[in-house]
Scaffold this motif. Structure first.
Motif, PDB file in Angstrom:
ATOM      1  N   LYS A  36       3.391 -30.802 -37.746  1.00  0.00           N
ATOM      2  CA  LYS A  36       4.857 -30.794 -37.932  1.00  0.00           C
ATOM      3  C   LYS A  36       5.485 -29.482 -37.485  1.00  0.00           C
ATOM      4  CE  LYS A  36       6.247 -34.370 -40.990  1.00  0.00           C
ATOM      5  NZ  LYS A  36       4.959 -34.831 -41.609  1.00  0.00           N
ATOM      6  N   SER A  37       4.720 -28.390 -37.682  1.00  0.00           N
ATOM      7  CA  SER A  37       5.254 -27.079 -37.311  1.00  0.00           C
ATOM      8  C   SER A  37       5.210 -26.843 -35.798  1.00  0.00           C
ATOM      9  CB  SER A  37       4.446 -25.998 -38.023  1.00  0.00           C
ATOM     10  OG  SER A  37       3.061 -26.225 -37.801  1.00  0.00           O
ATOM     11  N   GLY A  38       4.608 -27.763 -35.054  1.00  0.00           N
ATOM     12  CA  GLY A  38       4.447 -27.578 -33.616  1.00  0.00           C
ATOM     13  C   GLY A  38       5.497 -28.330 -32.816  1.00  0.00           C
TER      14      GLY A  38
ATOM     15  N   SER B 189      -3.435 -11.991 -29.852  1.00  0.00           N
ATOM     16  CA  SER B 189      -2.709 -12.917 -30.711  1.00  0.00           C
ATOM     17  C   SER B 189      -1.695 -13.677 -29.855  1.00  0.00           C
ATOM     18  CB  SER B 189      -1.989 -12.116 -31.796  1.00  0.00           C
ATOM     19  OG  SER B 189      -0.873 -12.844 -32.255  1.00  0.00           O
ATOM     20  N   LEU B 190      -1.486 -14.926 -30.185  1.00  0.00           N
ATOM     21  CA  LEU B 190      -0.522 -15.713 -29.405  1.00  0.00           C
ATOM     22  C   LEU B 190       0.872 -15.677 -30.027  1.00  0.00           C
ATOM     23  CD1 LEU B 190      -2.787 -18.659 -28.221  1.00  0.00           C
ATOM     24  CD2 LEU B 190      -2.047 -16.629 -26.975  1.00  0.00           C
ATOM     25  N   VAL B 191       1.026 -14.856 -31.080  1.00  0.00           N
ATOM     26  CA  VAL B 191       2.367 -14.529 -31.551  1.00  0.00           C
ATOM     27  C   VAL B 191       2.795 -13.335 -30.700  1.00  0.00           C
ATOM     28  CG1 VAL B 191       3.748 -13.767 -33.514  1.00  0.00           C
ATOM     29  CG2 VAL B 191       1.771 -15.256 -33.879  1.00  0.00           C
TER      30      VAL B 191
ATOM     31  N   GLY C 280     -12.656 -22.544 -22.727  1.00  0.00           N
ATOM     32  CA  GLY C 280     -12.112 -21.235 -23.094  1.00  0.00           C
ATOM     33  C   GLY C 280     -12.526 -20.883 -24.507  1.00  0.00           C
ATOM     34  N   GLU C 281     -12.399 -19.610 -24.862  1.00  0.00           N
ATOM     35  CA  GLU C 281     -12.781 -19.160 -26.203  1.00  0.00           C
ATOM     36  C   GLU C 281     -11.918 -19.831 -27.264  1.00  0.00           C
ATOM     37  OE1 GLU C 281     -13.835 -14.552 -26.129  1.00  0.00           O
ATOM     38  OE2 GLU C 281     -12.406 -15.132 -24.606  1.00  0.00           O
ATOM     39  N   SER C 282     -12.409 -19.844 -28.504  1.00  0.00           N
ATOM     40  CA  SER C 282     -11.621 -20.533 -29.527  1.00  0.00           C
ATOM     41  C   SER C 282     -10.320 -19.793 -29.760  1.00  0.00           C
ATOM     42  CB  SER C 282     -12.411 -20.707 -30.818  1.00  0.00           C
ATOM     43  OG  SER C 282     -12.942 -19.496 -31.227  1.00  0.00           O
ATOM     44  N   GLY C 283      -9.298 -20.569 -30.058  1.00  0.00           N
ATOM     45  CA  GLY C 283      -7.967 -20.010 -30.258  1.00  0.00           C
ATOM     46  C   GLY C 283      -7.148 -19.915 -28.985  1.00  0.00           C
ATOM     47  N   CYS C 284      -7.693 -20.342 -27.854  1.00  0.00           N
ATOM     48  CA  CYS C 284      -6.938 -20.190 -26.605  1.00  0.00           C
ATOM     49  C   CYS C 284      -5.979 -21.351 -26.364  1.00  0.00           C
ATOM     50  CB  CYS C 284      -7.879 -19.998 -25.417  1.00  0.00           C
ATOM     51  SG  CYS C 284      -8.762 -21.471 -24.951  1.00  0.00           S
ATOM     52  N   GLY C 285      -5.975 -22.353 -27.237  1.00  0.00           N
ATOM     53  CA  GLY C 285      -4.964 -23.400 -27.125  1.00  0.00           C
ATOM     54  C   GLY C 285      -5.466 -24.746 -26.626  1.00  0.00           C
ATOM     55  N   LYS C 286      -6.785 -24.917 -26.534  1.00  0.00           N
ATOM     56  CA  LYS C 286      -7.332 -26.161 -25.998  1.00  0.00           C
ATOM     57  C   LYS C 286      -6.942 -27.360 -26.851  1.00  0.00           C
ATOM     58  CE  LYS C 286     -11.603 -24.632 -26.389  1.00  0.00           C
ATOM     59  NZ  LYS C 286     -11.376 -23.334 -27.051  1.00  0.00           N
ATOM     60  N   SER C 287      -7.145 -27.221 -28.172  1.00  0.00           N
ATOM     61  CA  SER C 287      -6.847 -28.360 -29.050  1.00  0.00           C
ATOM     62  C   SER C 287      -5.355 -28.659 -29.082  1.00  0.00           C
ATOM     63  CB  SER C 287      -7.333 -28.082 -30.471  1.00  0.00           C
ATOM     64  OG  SER C 287      -8.734 -27.992 -30.483  1.00  0.00           O
ATOM     65  N   MET C 288      -4.529 -27.614 -29.102  1.00  0.00           N
ATOM     66  CA  MET C 288      -3.080 -27.839 -29.125  1.00  0.00           C
ATOM     67  C   MET C 288      -2.612 -28.516 -27.841  1.00  0.00           C
ATOM     68  SD  MET C 288      -1.881 -27.203 -31.945  1.00  0.00           S
ATOM     69  CE  MET C 288      -3.014 -26.906 -33.276  1.00  0.00           C
ATOM     70  N   LEU C 289      -3.240 -28.163 -26.734  1.00  0.00           N
ATOM     71  CA  LEU C 289      -2.913 -28.820 -25.465  1.00  0.00           C
ATOM     72  C   LEU C 289      -3.209 -30.320 -25.566  1.00  0.00           C
ATOM     73  CD1 LEU C 289      -2.164 -28.809 -22.459  1.00  0.00           C
ATOM     74  CD2 LEU C 289      -4.492 -28.058 -21.936  1.00  0.00           C
TER      75      LEU C 289
ATOM     76  N   LYS D 206       6.173 -17.249 -34.277  1.00  0.00           N
ATOM     77  CA  LYS D 206       5.853 -18.424 -33.481  1.00  0.00           C
ATOM     78  C   LYS D 206       4.598 -18.194 -32.641  1.00  0.00           C
ATOM     79  CE  LYS D 206       8.006 -19.718 -29.795  1.00  0.00           C
ATOM     80  NZ  LYS D 206       9.228 -19.821 -28.995  1.00  0.00           N
ATOM     81  N   VAL D 207       3.635 -19.094 -32.810  1.00  0.00           N
ATOM     82  CA  VAL D 207       2.404 -19.020 -32.025  1.00  0.00           C
ATOM     83  C   VAL D 207       2.638 -19.756 -30.706  1.00  0.00           C
ATOM     84  CG1 VAL D 207      -0.033 -19.639 -31.940  1.00  0.00           C
ATOM     85  CG2 VAL D 207       1.022 -19.065 -34.136  1.00  0.00           C
ATOM     86  N   GLN D 208       2.510 -19.054 -29.599  1.00  0.00           N
ATOM     87  CA  GLN D 208       2.692 -19.714 -28.290  1.00  0.00           C
ATOM     88  C   GLN D 208       1.333 -20.246 -27.840  1.00  0.00           C
ATOM     89  OE1 GLN D 208       5.067 -17.475 -25.466  1.00  0.00           O
ATOM     90  NE2 GLN D 208       6.121 -16.429 -27.144  1.00  0.00           N
ATOM     91  N   ALA D 209       0.987 -21.383 -28.400  1.00  0.00           N
ATOM     92  CA  ALA D 209      -0.379 -21.897 -28.261  1.00  0.00           C
ATOM     93  C   ALA D 209      -0.678 -22.378 -26.845  1.00  0.00           C
ATOM     94  CB  ALA D 209      -0.608 -23.021 -29.262  1.00  0.00           C
ATOM     95  N   VAL D 210       0.324 -22.956 -26.178  1.00  0.00           N
ATOM     96  CA  VAL D 210       0.160 -23.416 -24.792  1.00  0.00           C
ATOM     97  C   VAL D 210       1.304 -22.809 -23.996  1.00  0.00           C
ATOM     98  CG1 VAL D 210       0.109 -25.426 -23.268  1.00  0.00           C
ATOM     99  CG2 VAL D 210      -0.932 -25.567 -25.543  1.00  0.00           C
TER     100      VAL D 210
ATOM    101  N   GLY E 169       4.883 -24.426 -28.897  1.00  0.00           N
ATOM    102  CA  GLY E 169       5.014 -23.365 -29.901  1.00  0.00           C
ATOM    103  C   GLY E 169       4.714 -23.934 -31.280  1.00  0.00           C
ATOM    104  N   ILE E 170       4.087 -23.122 -32.125  1.00  0.00           N
ATOM    105  CA  ILE E 170       3.822 -23.552 -33.501  1.00  0.00           C
ATOM    106  C   ILE E 170       4.392 -22.506 -34.433  1.00  0.00           C
ATOM    107  CG2 ILE E 170       2.059 -24.307 -35.139  1.00  0.00           C
ATOM    108  CD1 ILE E 170       0.126 -24.382 -32.741  1.00  0.00           C
ATOM    109  N   LYS E 171       5.219 -22.949 -35.375  1.00  0.00           N
ATOM    110  CA  LYS E 171       5.770 -22.003 -36.356  1.00  0.00           C
ATOM    111  C   LYS E 171       4.666 -21.600 -37.319  1.00  0.00           C
ATOM    112  CE  LYS E 171      10.513 -23.560 -36.719  1.00  0.00           C
ATOM    113  NZ  LYS E 171      10.635 -24.951 -37.152  1.00  0.00           N
ATOM    114  N   SER E 172       4.588 -20.312 -37.607  1.00  0.00           N
ATOM    115  CA  SER E 172       3.622 -19.846 -38.602  1.00  0.00           C
ATOM    116  C   SER E 172       4.257 -18.679 -39.351  1.00  0.00           C
ATOM    117  CB  SER E 172       2.324 -19.410 -37.916  1.00  0.00           C
ATOM    118  OG  SER E 172       2.427 -18.085 -37.464  1.00  0.00           O
ATOM    119  N   PRO E 173       3.697 -18.332 -40.517  1.00  0.00           N
ATOM    120  CA  PRO E 173       4.288 -17.230 -41.297  1.00  0.00           C
ATOM    121  C   PRO E 173       4.387 -15.934 -40.485  1.00  0.00           C
ATOM    122  CG  PRO E 173       2.597 -18.360 -42.564  1.00  0.00           C
ATOM    123  CD  PRO E 173       2.552 -18.943 -41.196  1.00  0.00           C
TER     124      PRO E 173
END
Ligand code: ADP
Ligand code: ADP
Ligand code: MG
Ligand code: MG
Lengths: 337, 299
Positions: A60-62, A278-280, A41-50, A20-24, A13-17
């Motif tokens: 830090k927010s993750g 959206s992953l929020v 996968g398409e951009s924003g699907c959580g590959k980099s966060m994984l 919470k973004v559930q990235a993975v 999870g990543i905190k955002s304004p």
């Protein structure tokens, strides 16, 4: 074969304004020694966060909110930064999309590779360090390494820079290389060369690789296995043959069908309508349902489980439920191209 | 014989870096685009594609050569000034990195409406807002984005807003400089379909610049290949793909990834030196409409 890396039900999870973004979301897979696993996968699907979660390089927010990461059978999920620092390099190294951000513009390339070697072998004599730099430069296809040792990043082309980043990543003899869209910023001819290089490294050094891309076309060249990611989840995983010749998830069908190579002679390119959610607060049911022309009623109510197709092939779509109507895949078979 | 909309004649552009150093970004490039055509320009980064596009759009003043648009020499200051309004209104460019070219203080609705307002064009769909919603829908975004600012959008969404803005002017000539390079494959496909539609149903002529030959094959009627400032080959798309002549064109074609793992694994390793292509010679017509830069002695 024992897994080098085992990811079990990982959630990030990543905190955002906006919340919470559930990235993975509940991701599981294994990486075996010496294989190339592509994550697509398409951009924003959580590959980099994984990838960042695996290396414990989340912002830090993750935060890892659930699941485990096992490296060589050892649970590293709660390793401290100090423990991780020892593992990074020795166990895994990484290569990102933009080679310039990974290089220091004020230090010659050769010296940057040498420094990467010294981090892991501080006592190595100078001459041996130099020789290793040269052999690394040769390995990644930088010709005339002696002459180029003293050149700066700005003297190099984009392709040469990405090769340099690969040399730095390989300086520590990692068991696992995480390459996050390493060719996205490069020309096609250079892309083909870097992909060949990834394959060569895997053959020569036995390095296992996680290769991240948004383009299924690109990874066909070197992937042994492919995982398809959508909205923070792996929705299909299998050997390259299974994914390209016998895909089962409608999202995989969509990704394949939108490739121009598979649209020859058609009047319009096939597209996937709409955009990823959206992953929020992502939907609790199948997140792909709204874009899925094959969606069943069930997709709007419940998240499909991973259905097993073979020992190596799994897909999360209700179409694989025995009660589902039979749907002929619109794509697949060996005659793709 | 169809009408020629854009005629680029012996275009050269040099960037002066200092007293002693200069880059010949574009070197004696000539081609013509017919009205209603989609013309592709491909080549590796740094080959001069964007410089050609910017000379055509009067962003740069060429060091040599002429560019005729509707027969007007846009490089001539007098002719340019005389036709300024028409040139501004009928030619639109979408930049490679439109994300950063959008005004950060404007909402999506205002960004899309701005060119129409500047040229005092009455919105065909009643209001500027309705027009904005229509154009957004066209590029695959819904009207919930109208009141957002660029910072709230993803890179792909910003690019689509830039495209919507350009299309709102119904341009006669649309110059699209790597408009999909930063987008996902599925979104790329939407945009490519959109360009095809604009061309077919609205008659827009398009100069489509890309480094990805696979999209070009799908979209363009004719293709020019650039290498280090030179146009090295030009042909109808089918002919270029079936019968590539210049070694650089061949290298580009052989580098297109195929979404088929067995075919890919059996493909020979790519072996071309980054520096090895010839860019000397004379632009010669090999077959009808198929031009190649080649040395005269190997005829
Ligand atoms: N620093 C951040 N703060 C908040 N949200 C982020 C941050 N970085 C990424 N995200 C969000 O996390 C999700 C996954 O992003 P990412 O892993 O970068 O996707 P990918 O690499 O597949 O394009 C996206 O919804 C993205 O908007
Ligand atoms: N404003 C500029 N000043 C100096 N050099 C430039 C400028 N713009 C482009 N160049 C140089 O001109 C050459 C062609 O660039 P460009 O037209 O952007 O190529 P492409 O669009 O094919 O990538 C490159 O060598 C580039 O570095
Ligand atoms: Mg990413
Ligand atoms: Mg450019």
């Amino acid at each position: 074969m024992e897994a080098l890396l085992k990811i079990e039900n990982l959630s990030v999870g990543i905190k955002s304004p906006a919340g919470k973004v559930q990235a993975v979301r509940d991701v599981s897979f294994e990486l075996h020694p010496g294989e190339v696993l592509a994550i697509v996968g398409e951009s924003g699907c959580g590959k980099s966060m994984l990838c960042k979660a695996i290396m414990k390089l989340l912002p830090k927010s993750g935060k890892i909110e659930g699941g485990r990461i096992l490296a060589n059978g050892i649970d590293i999920t709660n390793y401290s930064e100090k423990d991780m620092r020892k593992l990074r390099g020795k166990l895994f190294s990484f290569v990102f999309q933009d080679p310039m951000s990974a290089l220091n513009p004020t230090i010659p390339i050769g010296q940057q590779i040498a420094e990467a070697i010294l981090v892991h072998e501080p006592k190595l004599p100078k001459e041996q360090v130099y020789n290793r730099v040269i052999s690394l430069m040769e390995l990644v296809g930088i010709r005339q390494p002696h002459e180029r040792y003293k050149l700066y990043p700005y003297n190099f082309s984009g392709g040469m820079r990405q090769r340099s980043v690969m040399a730095i990543a390989l300086a520590s003899n990692p068991k696992i290389l995480l390459a996050d869209e390493p060719t996205t910023a490069l020309d096609v001819t250079i892309q083909a060369q870097i992909l060949d290089l990834l394959k060569e490294i895997q053959v020569k050094l036995g390095t296992a690789t996680i290769l991240v891309s948004h383009d299924l076309g690109v990874v066909a060249r070197c992937a042994d296995r492919v995982a398809i990611m959508y909205a923070g989840k792996i929705v299909e995983i299998g050997t390259a043959e299974e994914i390209y010749y016998d895909p089962r998830h409608p999202y995989t069908w969509g990704l394949m069908q939108s490739l121009p190579a598979l649209n020859k002679g058609r009047d319009e390119l096939k597209t996937i309508p709409g955009m990823p959610p959206s992953l929020v607060n992502p939907p609790a049911h199948d997140a792909f349902a709204y874009r899925n022309e094959y969606a069943l009623e069930m997709d709007y109510h419940q998240q499909p489980p991973m259905f097993q197709i073979t020992d190596t092939h799994y897909a999360a779509t209700w179409l694989l439920d025995p009660r589902a109507p039979k749907v002929a895949p619109p794509i697949g078979g060996k005659a793709n191209v | 014989m169809s009408e020629i909309l854009l005629d680029v004649q012996h275009l050269s552009h040099m960037f002066r870096l200092s007293k002693h150093a200069a880059i010949q970004a574009v070197d004696d490039v000539s081609f013509q685009i017919k009205k209603g055509e989609i013309f592709g320009l491909v080549g590796e980064s740094g080959s001069g594609k964007s410089t050609v596009a910017r000379c055509i759009m009067n962003v740069f003043k060429p060091t040599a050569g002429k560019i005729l648009y509707h027969g007007i020499n846009v490089c001539d200051p007098k002719e340019f000034r005389r036709n300024h309004k028409m040139l501004e209104a009928t030619r639109q460019i979408i930049f490679q990195d439109s994300a950063s070219s959008l005004n950060r203080r404007m909402t999506v609705a205002d960004i899309i409406a701005e060119p129409m307002q500047i040229h005092r064009i009455k919105p065909p769909r009643g209001s500027y807002r309705a027009e904005g919603a229509f154009q957004l829908y066209y590029v695959g975004m819904d009207d919930s984005y109208l009141d957002k600012y660029p910072a709230e959008l993803s890179g792909g969404q910003r690019q689509r807003v830039a495209i919507a803005r350009a299309l709102s002017m119904e341009p006669e000539l649309l110059v699209a400089d790597e408009p999909v390079a930063s987008l996902d494959v599925s979104i790329q496909a939407q945009i490519i379909n959109l360009f095809k539609h604009c061309n077919r149903d609205h008659g827009h002529t398009i100069l489509f610049i890309a480094h990805d030959l696979s999209m070009v094959e799908y979209l363009c009627d004719r293709v020019g290949v650039m290498y280090r400032g030179k146009l090295v080959e030009l042909a109808p798309t089918g002919e270029l793909y079936a019968n590539p002549q210049h070694p650089y064109t061949r290298a580009l074609l052989s580098a297109i990834p195929i979404p088929d793992p067995i075919a890919e694994r059996n493909r020979p390793k790519t072996e071309f030196d980054e520096l090895s292509f010839d860019k000397d010679g004379v632009f010669t017509e090999m077959a009808p409409g198929h031009f190649v830069l080649r040395k005269e002695n190997n005829r």
